[in-house]
Scaffold this active site. Structure first.
Site: not given
Length: 982
Positions: A182, A627
Site C-alpha cells: 500500500h 473512512k
C-alpha cells in the site's frame, strides 16, 4: 556545526529529564506520542550518545557538501524550533514560520533533506536502543519483558497450561504477517540499505575497541551518512509492481530468512523441560505455524498493474531469493561440517547419503558430511534450475536430480542431523543446521504465500460475460447474470458448480478484464503446481456484500482448474480458500449472516471440511470501515462482528481464522499489535491469526533484524496468551462487559458516526476543503506505490482510497481518522444516556471510567486515541486550513474540527482523570524533542504548497521543479518523524 555538534541535549529525542510543556496559542498544552511498545530505560545515555554521534556526522556532511551558508540556515531554523518547543514562547513559533517563508532557491530542498535525514537517523538510533535495552535487561537478570515469548510461556504455565497443550495448539496454529504494497512507504530501498549499514556500525561501536578501530568505524559512519546525503531520497518514476516485489524481498534477506528460524528455536528451548546441555540432541523442527504472506503481485483490487505476469514474477522472485539462501547455507554447512570418520563415527544412512552425493574427490574420502552436502548442494542447484530457470549455484556442481518436494530436502538434512546427534555432534548441529532445517519446514520452495485479491464487482462482470457468451445455460435458458436478484444468482452459481462442463471457451475472445481474471487464476494454479500449494492459498473478495460474491469465486476457480471437478474427491488443500473481506460498516453488520449462509451450503461445507481442514478465514477491513463510519463506529462494528462470527462458527464446528486488515495509523487499526490481539473478543484468536503489515510499518518493524525478531515474538506471544489463557473466565468476563456496557457503546457509536459523517459526507464543500487543506494531491504525485490513490478520477471522498485518506490527515498533523466523533459521543452519553443506562450523569461517568479501566476493548480504544491526540497539533493544522481559498468553507470545517478536538480532549481527560500521557513522563519529554524537528517540515510544506499551487494557477504547471520536489521531501520527513502515519 553547532546544530549537530551541539551538546546532547540539543539534538537528542528521548530524554530522561522532564522539559516544560510548550504552549501554543489556540492549541492544547499537551505532549505528543510515538507508536512503539517500549519499556523506559534506566539510562538514556547510550541513546543520547548515538543521536549526538549521528547528528555530528550529519552536520559535518552538510557543511562539507552544501557549504557554511546552508549549514547556518538549517542551524538557525533548528535552534528556533527547539527553543519554542522547550520554552513555549509564541514569538519563537512566529519567527520560525517567518524564516521558513524566506527560504528561496534550493534552500527549501536542503532544509527538508536535513530535517528529514535527522529524523531518519534518530529512528535508527531508537531502534538500536530498543535492542540494547532488551539485552541490558537480560544481562541484569530482570524478569521477562511483557510481550516476550518467555513471559508468555511462564504466564501460561502459572495458569496451569502445560507444554503438551502449547505444542498441540502450535501444531494447528497459523500466525502470518502479510506484507502489502500500500502506498504509504515513502523511503527508497537505496536509503533503507544505507540505514541498515549505519545500524550495523552502531552495533560494532559497542564493542571494546582500540583507538584506531574506533577511528576507523567513525570514518565509516561518516561515509555512510555522506552516502545517505548524496543518495536521491525521492523516486522520479512511480514504483512498478516489480519494484514493490523487490522491496519486499529485501526484508527477507535482511530479516525473515534468518530471524524466523531463531524465533522457532527460542520457542523450542522454552518448551524444553530440561536446560539445554551442549551434547543433548537438538529437538526436531517445530511444525510450521509462523509463516509469511504477501499481497504483492496478487492484489488486483483497484490496481490495473497487477495481472498474471506480476503473480508469476512474484512467485519466481520469491523462489529465487529462497534458493539463493538455501544454497548459501548449504555451502556454509559444507565448510563447517568437516568431521572425519578417522576421528568420529557416522550413521550408515549418512554414509549412504555421502556415497550418493557424487563427490569422488580423494581429499574428502573421510569427510562424509561434506560429501553429503556436496550432493545436497547439487540437488538444490538442480531444483533451482528446474523451478526458476536460472543457474543460482555459485560453485561447480556434480550432476544431480532435483528435489521433488521440500520434504525430500528436509529428509536429507534430517539424516545429517541424526548422525551428528548420535556421534557427539549436537553442538555442531546447533550452529547452522538446526536453523536451516526449520527454515525448510517454514519456507518450503515458495518463501511466502501470495494472496489473490479482487473486488466483487469485477467477479460479477466476468461471470456476466461468461454466461452471456456461453449462450444457453444449463437448463437451456440464457443467463442475464447482472439482471438477476440475489436468490437467482445463488441458484445459478450453485447449478454451475455442480455441472462438469466448462463455462469459458478457449475459442472465444473475451474482454480484457475477463481474460485477465481467468489468466490470473490459471497462473495461480500453475504456481501451486510448480512451487507447492502453499505458494497461493487464498482468494480474497473485496467489498463482500452478498453470498453470491463468494460463490462467484468458486465458479471462476472451477473454470481455471483450481478445484476438483464435480463428482471427484476433494483432497486436502484443493483449490483456494475463498475469503470474504468485510470493509464498510453495513458489510460488517451483514458479515455474520453471510458467513452462516455460506457455511450452510452443503457443497461449501464439504469443501471447508475436506479441503480446508474445517477452517474458514474471514478478513475484516479497518481502513474502509473507519473512512466510512469514523473511529469509534469502525472499532465497535469490528468488535461486534467478531463476536457474532465466533457464535456462527462455533455453532457449525468450524475453526474461525481472522485476517485483520490493519495499517500503521490508529485510524487504520494501528497501534500495539500485542495489545490489540489480547483485546480481541474471547474465541476470535484460537491459534489463528493473519494480519497485514503495510507501508512504512514494514520498514519500521522489520528493517532491523533484532527489531524484527521482537515484533514477530510479540505476535506469537500474544497469540499463545490469547488462545491458551483460561477461556471460561475470559468469556464470562467478556459477556458481563457486553451485557453491562454494550448499550452504552452502541449509543456512542451511533452518535459518533452521525458526527463523523455529518462532517465528512454531509458538509457541503468538504471534499474541496480536504483537497485544499491537506497534501493529498501532492502525495498522489510522490511515486510511492503502483496503485492509484483514488478508484476514480475526480475529487470525491467516496472514491478516495482509505490509505492516502489517513496519510493526508497525518501529514497536516490532525490525525482526524483516529479520534473524530469520540468527544461528541462520550459527551452525549454523559448528558442524556441510553436506554437502560444509569440514571445520573455521575453514575454514567463512573460507568465509563469502569469501562476504561476494566474492559480491554474500551481501554485499548482509548489508549490508541490518546496516542493520536498526543501527536495532533491544531496550531500547525490551522496553517494547512489557510490553504483553503474559500473563507466561509475554511471557517466552517476547521471550526467544527477544532471544536470536536477540544471536546474529545476534555472527555478523555474526564475519563482518565489525567492529562495526556501523564503516566509516561519520559515519553512526553521525548516527543517534545522529536516534534521540534517535525515542525519546520510542516511549516515548510505549507509554504511550498502555497507556492506550487499559485504557480500552477498562473502557468498551468510549476516552472520551478524544485518546489514540488521539496514538497515531496517534506512528506518523506514528516512520515519518518511520525513513524506510523500510513
Amino acid at each position: 556545526m553547532a546544530a549537530y555538534n551541539a551538546p546532547v541535549s540539543n539534538c537528542q529525542f528521548r530524554l530522561t529529564h522532564i522539559l516544560p510543556i510548550p504552549q501554543r496559542q489556540g492549541a492544547p498544552t499537551d505532549p505528543f506520542q510515538m507508536n512503539a511498545i517500549r519499556q523506559q530505560s534506566d539510562s538514556a545515555e547510550p541513546l543520547r550518545h548515538d543521536i549526538r554521534l549521528l547528528g555530528r556526522c550529519l552536520g559535518e556532511v552538510i557543511q562539507a557538501c552544501e557549504g557554511k551558508r546552508v549549514y547556518d540556515t538549517i542551524e538557525t531554523l533548528r535552534r528556533t524550533a527547539v527553543r519554542f518547543r522547550r520554552a513555549g514562547d509564541p514569538a519563537d513559533d512566529k519567527l520560525l514560520q517567518a524564516r521558513v517563508k524566506q527560504l528561496r532557491g534550493n534552500d527549501p530542498n536542503s532544509v527538508a533533506r536535513a530535517f528529514s535525514y535527522f529524523l531518519h537517523l534518530s529512528n535508527i538510533a531508537e531502534d538500536r536502543d530498543q535492542n540494547r535495552r532488551q539485552r541490558d535487561r537480560a544481562l541484569a537478570g530482570a524478569g521477562p519483558e511483557r510481550g516476550s515469548l518467555r513471559q508468555a510461556i511462564e504466564s501460561l504455565k502459572a495458569q496451569g497450561v502445560n507444554n503438551a497443550r502449547i505444542r498441540r495448539l502450535l501444531s494447528e496454529a497459523c500466525v502470518m504477517p502479510v506484507l502489502t504494497a500500500h502506498p504509504t512507504e515513502v523511503q527508497r530501498k537505496s536509503t533503507l540499505d544505507v540505514h541498515r549499514e549505519i545500524s550495523s556500525l552502531l552495533v560494532q561501536r559497542e564493542r571494546e575497541l582500540t583507538a584506531d578501530e574506533l577511528s576507523e568505524l567513525d570514518l565509516a559512519l561518516i561515509g555512510q551518512v555522506a552516502t545517505l546525503w548524496q543518495t536521491r531520497m525521492l523516486r522520479y518514476t512511480r514504483l512498478t509492481v516489480a519494484d514493490e516485489i523487490e522491496n519486499a524481498l529485501s526484508y527477507y534477506r535482511s530479516t525473515f530468512l534468518n530471524v524466523i528460524p531463531r524465533v522457532y528455536g527460542d520457542l523450542a528451548r522454552l518448551l524444553n523441560r530440561e536446560p539445554v546441555k551442549p551434547f543433548t540432541p537438538p529437538p526436531p523442527p517445530l511444525e510450521p505455524f509462523l509463516r509469511m504472506g504477501s499481497w504483492i503481485g496478487g492484489d488486483r483490487d483497484g490496481n490495473p498493474n497487477v495481472d498474471a505476469a506480476t503473480l508469476e514474477r512474484a512467485l519466481l522472485r520469491q523462489a529465487t531469493v529462497l534458493f539463493e539462501h538455501y544454497l548459501q547455507e548449504v555451502h556454509a554447512l559444507g565448510a563447517e561440517l568437516s568431521a572425519s570418520t578417522l576421528l568420529i563415527e557416522a550413521d550408515p544412512a549418512l554414509l549412504a547419503l555421502a556415497d550418493a552425493g557424487g563427490d569422488d574427490s580423494p581429499h574428502r574420502r573421510d569427510e562424509p558430511y561434506r560429501r553429503a552436502l556436496i550432493g545436497i548442494y547439487a540437488r538444490l542447484a538442480a531444483t533451482a534450475r528446474h523451478l526458476t530457470g536460472q543457474e543460482l549455484a555459485r560453485r561447480a556442481t556434480v550432476p544431480a536430480a532435483p528435489y521433488d518436494t521440500p520434504d525430500a530436502l528436509a529428509a536429507d538434512l534430517a539424516v545429517i542431523a541424526a548422525s551428528l546427534s548420535a556421534h557427539h555432534g549436537a553442538p555442531i548441529a546447533r550452529l547452522r543446521l538446526s536453523g536451516l532445517q526449520q527454515a525448510v519446514t517454514v519456507f518450503g520452495f515458495h518463501l511466502a504465500t501470495v494472496d489473490l485479491r479482487q473486488s466483487s464487482d469485477v467477479h460479477e462482470r466476468v461471470l456476466a460475460e461468461l454466461f452471456a457468451r456461453a449462450g444457453d445455460g444449463i437448463d437451456g435458458q440464457a443467463v442475464d447474470y447482472l439482471a438477476l436478484d440475489e436468490a437467482a444468482r445463488v441458484a445459478v452459481l450453485r447449478r454451475e458448480l455442480a455441472h462438469a462442463r466448462p463455462l469459458a471457451s478457449p475459442w472465444i475472445a473475451y474482454s480484457e478484464e475477463t481474460a485477465s481474471e481467468l489468466a490470473v487464476l490459471r497462473a495461480a494454479a500453475a504456481g501451486r503446481a510448480r512451487y507447492g500449494r502453499q505458494a497461493v492459498l487464498q482468494s480474497i473478495v473485496s467489498h463482500t456484500e452478498t453470498l453470491s460474491d463468494l460463490l462467484e469465486v468458486l465458479v471462476l476457480q472451477k473454470e481455471a482448474g483450481l478445484i476438483a471437478p464435480p463428482g471427484e474427491t476433494i483432497a486436502p488443500g484443493d483449490g483456494l480458500m475463498v475469503v470474504p473481506l468485510f470493509e464498510t460498516i453495513p458489510d460488517l453488520q451483514r458479515g455474520p449472516e453471510i458467513m452462516a449462509a455460506w457455511l450452510d451450503l452443503p457443497e461449501v461445507r464439504q469443501r471447508v471440511r475436506l479441503a480446508q481442514g474445517d477452517t474458514q478465514e474471514v478478513m475484516l477491513g479497518y481502513s474502509d470501515s473507519n473512512k466510512d463510519g469514523g473511529f469509534l463506529t469502525s472499532n465497535w462494528s469490528l468488535y461486534q462482528a467478531e463476536r457474532a462470527l465466533v457464535d456462527v462458527f462455533s455453532a457449525r464446528s468450524v475453526r474461525l481464522r481472522m485476517f485483520h486488515g490493519r495499517g500503521g495509523s490508529v485510524g487504520r487499526g494501528g497501534g500495539s499489535s500485542y495489545d490489540a490481539i489480547l483485546a480481541q473478543p474471547p474465541g476470535t484468536v484460537a491459534g489463528q491469526l493473519r494480519l497485514t503489515e503495510q507501508g512504512e510499518v514494514i520498514q519500521s518493524k522489520y528493517k532491523d533484524a533484532e527489531v524484527g525478531r521482537w515484533h514477530l515474538e510479540l505476535l506469537v506471544a500474544a497469540t499463545l496468551e490469547s488462545s491458551l489463557a483460561p477461556q471460561a473466565a475470559a468469556t464470562s468476563a467478556e459477556d458481563a462487559h457486553m451485557q453491562q456496557h454494550a448499550p452504552a457503546m452502541s449509543f456512542m457509536s451511533e452518535l459518533a458516526q452521525r458526527t463523523y459523517r455529518g462532517l465528512v459526507y454531509d458538509t457541503p464543500g468538504f471534499a474541496d476543503y480536504f483537497f485544499a487543506a491537506t497534501p493529498i494531491s501532492e502525495i498522489a504525485g510522490l511515486n510511492i506505490g503502483s496503485r492509484p490513490a483514488s478508484r476514480k478520477k475526480g475529487q470525491h471522498i467516496e472514491d478516495l482510497r482509505a490509505i492516502p485518506w489517513g496519510f493526508s490527515w497525518a501529514q497536516c498533523r490532525l490525525m482526524l481518522t483516529g479520534w473524530y466523533g469520540m468527544g461528541s459521543a462520550i459527551e452525549a452519553y454523559l448528558e442524556t444516556g441510553a436506554q437502560g443506562a444509569p440514571r445520573s450523569r455521575r453514575a454514567r461517568l463512573a460507568q465509563l471510567r469502569e469501562m476504561a479501566s476494566d474492559w480491554p476493548a474500551f481501554r485499548t480504544l482509548l489508549s490508541n486515541m490518546e496516542m493520536v491526540l498526543a501527536k495532533s497539533d491544531l496550531a500547525i493544522a490551522a496553517g494547512y486550513a489557510q490553504l483553503v481559498p474559500r473563507r466561509g468553507l475554511r471557517e466552517r470545517v476547521f471550526g467544527a474540527i477544532t471544536a470536536e478536538h477540544g471536546r474529545t480532549l476534555a472527555m478523555l481527560r474526564l475519563l482518565t482523570r489525567r492529562e495526556l500521557l501523564a503516566d509516561n513522563p519520559g515519553l512526553m519529554a521525548s516527543l517534545r524533542e522529536r516534534f521540534a524537528y517535525i515542525d519546520p517540515l510542516n511549516y515548510l510544506q505549507i509554504e511550498l504548497i502555497k507556492r506550487h499551487r499559485a504557480a500552477q494557477r498562473r502557468a498551468g504547471d510549476d516552472a520551478d521543479i524544485r518546489v514540488p520536489r521539496a514538497i515531496h521531501l517534506t512528506i518523506n520527513g514528516i512520515a519518518a518523524g511520525l513513524r506510523n502515519s500510513g
